[in-house]
Structure formats: C-alpha cells, structure tokens
Enzyme design. Structure first.
Site, PDB file in Angstrom:
ATOM      1  N   GLU A  46      -4.459  -5.005  -7.594  1.00  0.00           N
ATOM      2  CA  GLU A  46      -4.015  -6.399  -7.513  1.00  0.00           C
ATOM      3  C   GLU A  46      -5.154  -7.304  -7.048  1.00  0.00           C
ATOM      4  O   GLU A  46      -5.410  -8.370  -7.611  1.00  0.00           O
ATOM      5  CB  GLU A  46      -2.857  -6.542  -6.506  1.00  0.00           C
ATOM      6  CG  GLU A  46      -1.565  -5.870  -6.896  1.00  0.00           C
ATOM      7  CD  GLU A  46      -1.451  -4.442  -6.399  1.00  0.00           C
ATOM      8  OE1 GLU A  46      -2.493  -3.774  -6.196  1.00  0.00           O
ATOM      9  OE2 GLU A  46      -0.317  -3.977  -6.220  1.00  0.00           O
ATOM     10  N   ARG A 106      -2.802  -2.190   7.922  1.00  0.00           N
ATOM     11  CA  ARG A 106      -1.769  -3.039   8.545  1.00  0.00           C
ATOM     12  C   ARG A 106      -2.072  -3.343  10.012  1.00  0.00           C
ATOM     13  O   ARG A 106      -1.326  -4.077  10.658  1.00  0.00           O
ATOM     14  CB  ARG A 106      -0.392  -2.397   8.357  1.00  0.00           C
ATOM     15  CG  ARG A 106      -0.282  -0.976   8.866  1.00  0.00           C
ATOM     16  CD  ARG A 106       0.975  -0.272   8.357  1.00  0.00           C
ATOM     17  NE  ARG A 106       0.977   1.148   8.671  1.00  0.00           N
ATOM     18  CZ  ARG A 106       0.419   2.090   7.927  1.00  0.00           C
ATOM     19  NH1 ARG A 106      -0.222   1.765   6.826  1.00  0.00           N
ATOM     20  NH2 ARG A 106       0.479   3.366   8.283  1.00  0.00           N
ATOM     21  N   LYS A 161       0.598   3.511  -6.592  1.00  0.00           N
ATOM     22  CA  LYS A 161      -0.661   3.069  -7.202  1.00  0.00           C
ATOM     23  C   LYS A 161      -1.035   4.010  -8.347  1.00  0.00           C
ATOM     24  O   LYS A 161      -1.407   3.583  -9.434  1.00  0.00           O
ATOM     25  CB  LYS A 161      -1.794   3.064  -6.171  1.00  0.00           C
ATOM     26  CG  LYS A 161      -1.668   2.000  -5.099  1.00  0.00           C
ATOM     27  CD  LYS A 161      -2.870   2.038  -4.159  1.00  0.00           C
ATOM     28  CE  LYS A 161      -2.666   1.171  -2.937  1.00  0.00           C
ATOM     29  NZ  LYS A 161      -3.719   1.273  -1.944  1.00  0.00           N
TER      30      LYS A 161
HETATM   31  O1  F6P Z   1      -0.013  -1.188   0.435  1.00  0.00           O
HETATM   32  C1  F6P Z   1      -0.741  -0.062   0.748  1.00  0.00           C
HETATM   33  C2  F6P Z   1      -2.068  -0.362   1.288  1.00  0.00           C
HETATM   34  O2  F6P Z   1      -2.814   0.800   1.270  1.00  0.00           O
HETATM   35  C3  F6P Z   1      -1.998  -0.951   2.673  1.00  0.00           C
HETATM   36  O3  F6P Z   1      -1.918  -0.028   3.657  1.00  0.00           O
HETATM   37  C4  F6P Z   1      -3.224  -1.784   2.684  1.00  0.00           C
HETATM   38  O4  F6P Z   1      -3.145  -2.664   3.721  1.00  0.00           O
HETATM   39  C5  F6P Z   1      -3.150  -2.408   1.319  1.00  0.00           C
HETATM   40  O5  F6P Z   1      -2.705  -1.349   0.515  1.00  0.00           O
HETATM   41  C6  F6P Z   1      -4.385  -3.013   0.764  1.00  0.00           C
HETATM   42  O6  F6P Z   1      -5.440  -2.114   0.631  1.00  0.00           O
HETATM   43  P1  F6P Z   1      -6.928  -2.615   0.554  1.00  0.00           P
HETATM   44  O7  F6P Z   1      -7.220  -3.379   1.798  1.00  0.00           O
HETATM   45  O8  F6P Z   1      -7.771  -1.384   0.449  1.00  0.00           O
HETATM   46  O9  F6P Z   1      -7.064  -3.485  -0.661  1.00  0.00           O
END
Ligand code: F6P
Length: 525
Positions: A188, A244, A488
């Site tokens: 995303e 998080r 994912k």
């Molecule tokens: O939603 C899952 C996750 O792995 C979260 O724990 C994390 O905060 C988020 O995706 C985004 O991941 P990244 O910071 O690697 O883009």
C-alpha cells in the site's frame, strides 16, 4: 456494585490511583479487595516483575522474530543507558531525535523549502498500520498545539480514492511527502508513494523536485535510496521498534513537524514518566498492571467478547482506532510462547467512539444488551475550547454514564418513575420491563487536567504497558504479527490473477467467481 459502594464510603479511595495529573478510577468494577489480591497473585505467578525487567533491559522477548522490544528506550533521557545486542542504543536514539529537531527547524524556517523555493505548508504521511495510526491519532489529539502554517494529511489505503482526495487539497510546490515504512516494502505504502511521486513530477515538471519534496522514515535504507530519496532526508529507526509501538521513533516525524519539537519531546517525557511508574511501582499500585489485570478479569472470568474505549474529548476521536491496532494486533494470538495452542481466551475486540456521540448510537447495547461490555472512559478536567457550558455538559454526560452503568435502574425504581409520570395499570406493567437497567456494568475512568502532549504520552504508554501485562499473563508474544503477514502473502499471490487474461479456476468457487467477475469487467473497460 451498588451494594459495595453503599457498604464502603472509601471505595473510591481504595480503588483509584494517581500519577501526576492523571487519575485512574477503577472503583466501578466488579471487584473486591480479595479479587484484586488474587489478580495480583496471578501477576506474580506469571513472573510479571521479571518480564518487565526483561522488556526494559532489551532481552529478545519478541522471540518469534528474534528481536528486543525497546520502544521504552525511544523516550529515555539522553543520560540513560539501554543495551541492545551489547550496545548502548541511547546515543543512536538521540542522534535521530537531533536529526528530527534540525529538519523540523529547517522546514519551519523555510530553509528546507520546496523545489520552487516556496515554504512547505502541507505534510503528507504515506504509511499504513503502525506507520500511520500513531502519528494520525497524535496529530488529531494535539491539534491545539498544531502549527497554523502547516496542515497534516495521512494517506494509508491502497484504494486510490485515499490519495486522490488528499492530492486534490494540496499545492505541489508547498507539499512534503513523508514515506513511513519500517520495511519499505509494504504494498500500500509503496504504491501510494509512487503515485505521489508521479503527481509531483507531473506538476513540477522535473524529477529533481523529488529530493526537495520527499522524506522517508525506515529501517530499510537500501530501498529508500532506490526510491530516490535524498539520504539527508531519511530518518532511521531500528528493528527493536515494533510498528505499532513506533510513534516515539522517527515515525513520529509528522507529529514533530506539526506540533513542534518541544511538544514532541513533552510527549516522549509523558511516556517516560509512565514507564518509570510501570517499572518501579509495586504491582498493587501500578496503573498499567491494574488496568491489564481488570481486562484479564473480564476476558477470562466473565468471557466478554468486546471492550469499549470511550473518550469524552473530541480530540481523542482517533484514539479507539489507534488502540484497535495496538491491542488486537499485539494480543490477538492463539499460540503461547512455547508454540502451543492456548486453551483459554486471549484478546477481545476493542472499539469505541467519542462521547457524547456514542451515547446516541451504541450505548443502548452497553446499558441493556445481553452481553457485558466493560469500558474505559477518558476525559479532561479542562477543555481547550472553554466555550459556554459545553465542557460541564460533556463531563456531566461522562460521569452520568459511568454511574448509570454501575447503578442500573431496578424494577422498583422504574415503577416509581413511571407512576410519577402518571402511568398505572396495564400501561405501566407493559412498559416496565423496557425501563429496567440491570446495572453492575463495569467501567474505568481516566481523568486528566488537559489533553496536552505530556498527558497523551502518559495515556499511550499506559495502554502499551497494560497490553504487555496481559500478554505476560496469557503467556503470548505481544510483539509479532504473523496473522497480518498471511494477508499480505495472499494478496500478492492473487494480484497477477486479477491482471491475467485466463479464466481463473484454481480457487474455491466463490473466490474464482469473484476474481473472474473483476477480470471480465476490467477486460471490457
Ligand atoms: O499491518 C501489519 C504491519 O506489519 C504493522 O505491524 C505495521 O505497522 C504495518 O504493517 C506497516 O508496515 P511497514 O511500516 O513496514 O510499512
């Protein structure tokens, strides 16, 4: 609870705690002193004290990912020492904080201007999950401290509508994109970042503009440089910071830009104060411990399915959404630390909306539904907007709700009320059952002076650590998220099939048909 309050005028004193300007009133719970003593025993039996030290001392307690869990180090003062892999990491933490300070000052002064020399007026965080929800929640919560010269925007969803609607509001010459991604591989975020990049180049007419309008926050410096981000505008963090739990790290850059570095540091200081309390207060006087054990009490002894977060502060409107990730991604687990499936419940659903709006929507179920929904009420004593009687009205609603949930309304009370309204006979008897409230519905109240950066830091750290307490009692790892990884993988596998020319038959009939419907539609248009 009615009877317990009536029998003990000191119930509030017994079951409340204060830490600086924060009051935690947990007297409206289905507990006695014995309940609490037994819950504290449970915490001791779970070796909570040892686990707290293991967390703070940088042991690799996130075993399934082989990582330490040191978000607490991110809010530690410069003169502290915290070891990770045999190295004191505090100098690194403060080196990045200094970098944020310099960059924030440069953006504010105009020294770090856009490609055409104009001052930055809009910041857009592109990130998802932990790389978005914390900064989004904090910028919203601390709006009264926000710069009048900067607007903060957040784009997360891969749905193009998210970025398209955001871009409509922006002037490319004065916009700074911050690409926040721990891994820098999240589908995303990278998709949105590429769209933003193309938009910027399209508007400003040169690839060179990217260096002036993009910053990145990541642990993956190879990928940030491949994307073309000026290394001076790349803010690092480390694998011992969970997504998080990362708003205290460089992931908090949009917060620092929006509310200023001094306020960002107040946020860190508030969280540090809560950490110190958590680490040193005896378990029976420890806010995160009591809050966590009460959740265990309702989750495992009453079998609740959900728990409400009800802030009576409009600025905390994103706090429930933020806690949803923090709590459910942390403790929504079914396998213990030894890899065995657990035979008890772990985390429940967390949800909520600000009061008083929620009162006119879902409180009906909390008062009179068949399931118990414990709730945390959060409220400030003073408003940032002291206009007329608004704040007194807000708080009267908040306090009245927790009282009503606790007391309920008995049949006799409802009867007296209906009689006073002039009802009698059949009409009264028919209406009576609907007017009864069982009461005995538990809640906590967190009351604070004003929602300032320091207080927000305390509140977030309170919930972070209560989650840890619960994970220790449940014997699960709060810091991995394999369930999310699964989603994912699946989406990555399916994407080529959506793009393909061939009819898809390899899935179940539902999934095959959904894919083929989209393929046919796409091939037509
Ligand atoms: O939603 C899952 C996750 O792995 C979260 O724990 C994390 O905060 C988020 O995706 C985004 O991941 P990244 O910071 O690697 O883009």
């Amino acid at each position: 609870m009615r009877e317990m309050f009536a029998a003990d005028p000191n119930r509030f004193d017994k079951f409340s705690l204060r830490l600086e300007g924060l009051l935690f009133d947990y007297s409206k719970n289905l507990i006695t002193e014995k309940t609490l003593a037994l819950l504290i025993d449970l915490a001791h039996q779970s070796n909570l004290k040892d686990w707290i030290e293991r967390q703070f001392n940088g042991e690799k307690i996130n075993a399934s990912e082989g990582r330490a869990v040191l978000h607490t180090a991110l809010r530690s003062p410069r003169d502290h020492s915290v070891q990770a892999d045999g190295k004191n990491i505090i100098p690194d933490v403060h080196r990045v904080l200094d970098h944020i300070r310099r960059y924030t000052a440069a953006v504010h002064s105009g020294a770090a201007s856009g490609y055409t020399g104009k001052k930055i007026r809009h910041i857009v965080n592109i990130g998802i999950g932990g790389s978005a929800l914390g900064p989004l929640m904090a910028c919203e919560a601390l709006k009264p401290y926000g710069s009048a010269d900067l607007s903060a925007h957040f784009v997360s969803n891969v749905d193009a509508s998210d970025i398209a609607e955001t871009l409509k509001k922006l002037d490319p010459e004065t916009t700074l994109f911050i690409i926040s991604s721990k891994t820098f591989t999240t589908q995303e975020t990278i998709t949105n970042a590429r769209t933003a990049r193309a938009w910027l180049i399209g508007c400003l007419g040169s690839e060179e503009a990217v260096a002036k309008h993009f910053a990145a926050v990541s642990t993956n410096l190879t990928e940030t440089s491949k994307f073309g981000i000026n290394p001076e505008n790349v803010f690092e963090f480390w694998d011992w910071v969970g997504g998080r739990y990362s708003l205290w790290s460089a992931i908090g850059l949009p917060i620092a830009l929006y509310i200023g570095m001094e306020n960002f540091e107040r946020l860190l200081a508030g969280a540090h104060a809560m950490d110190e309390h958590f680490r040193h207060a005896p378990l029976e006087k420890n806010m995160p411990v009591i809050l966590g054990l009460l959740g265990i009490w309702y989750g495992n002894f009453f079998g609740i399915g959900s728990y409400a977060i009800l802030p009576y502060d409009q600025y905390l409107q994103r706090f429930p959404a933020y806690l949803q990730q923090l709590e459910m991604e942390s403790n929504g687990k079914r396998v213990d630390r030894a890899g065995h499936e657990v035979d008890y419940d772990t985390h429940f659903t967390v949800w909520g909306e600000p009061g008083t709006n929620g009162q006119h929507s879902f409180y009906q179920l909390i008062h009179q539904g068949t399931r118990m929904v414990p709730a945390d009420f959060l409220a400030p004593l003073a408003s940032h907007n002291p206009i007329g009687e608004h704040h007194a009205m807000l708080l009267s609603n908040c306090f009245a709700q927790t009282e009503a949930l606790m007391l309920g309304k008995t049949g006799a009370e409802a009867r007296t009320e209906l009689t006073a309204q002039g009802l009698s006979g059949n009409a009264l008897e028919t209406l009576l059952p609907y007017k009864i409230f069982p009461g005995n519905r538990p809640s906590n109240t967190l009351l604070f002076e004003k929602l300032d950066p320091y207080t927000l830091g305390m509140l977030v750290a309170l919930y972070e650590q209560k989650i840890f307490v619960q994970s220790v009692v449940w014997n699960i790892n709060a810091f991995d998220q394999w369930g999310v990884e699964f989603g994912k993988q699946l989406a990555n596998k399916l994407l080529p099939e959506l793009r393909g020319k061939e009819t898809v038959t390899s899935h179940d009939s539902s999934t095959n048909n959904l894919i083929n419907l989209y393929r046919n539609r796409r091939n037509v248009s």
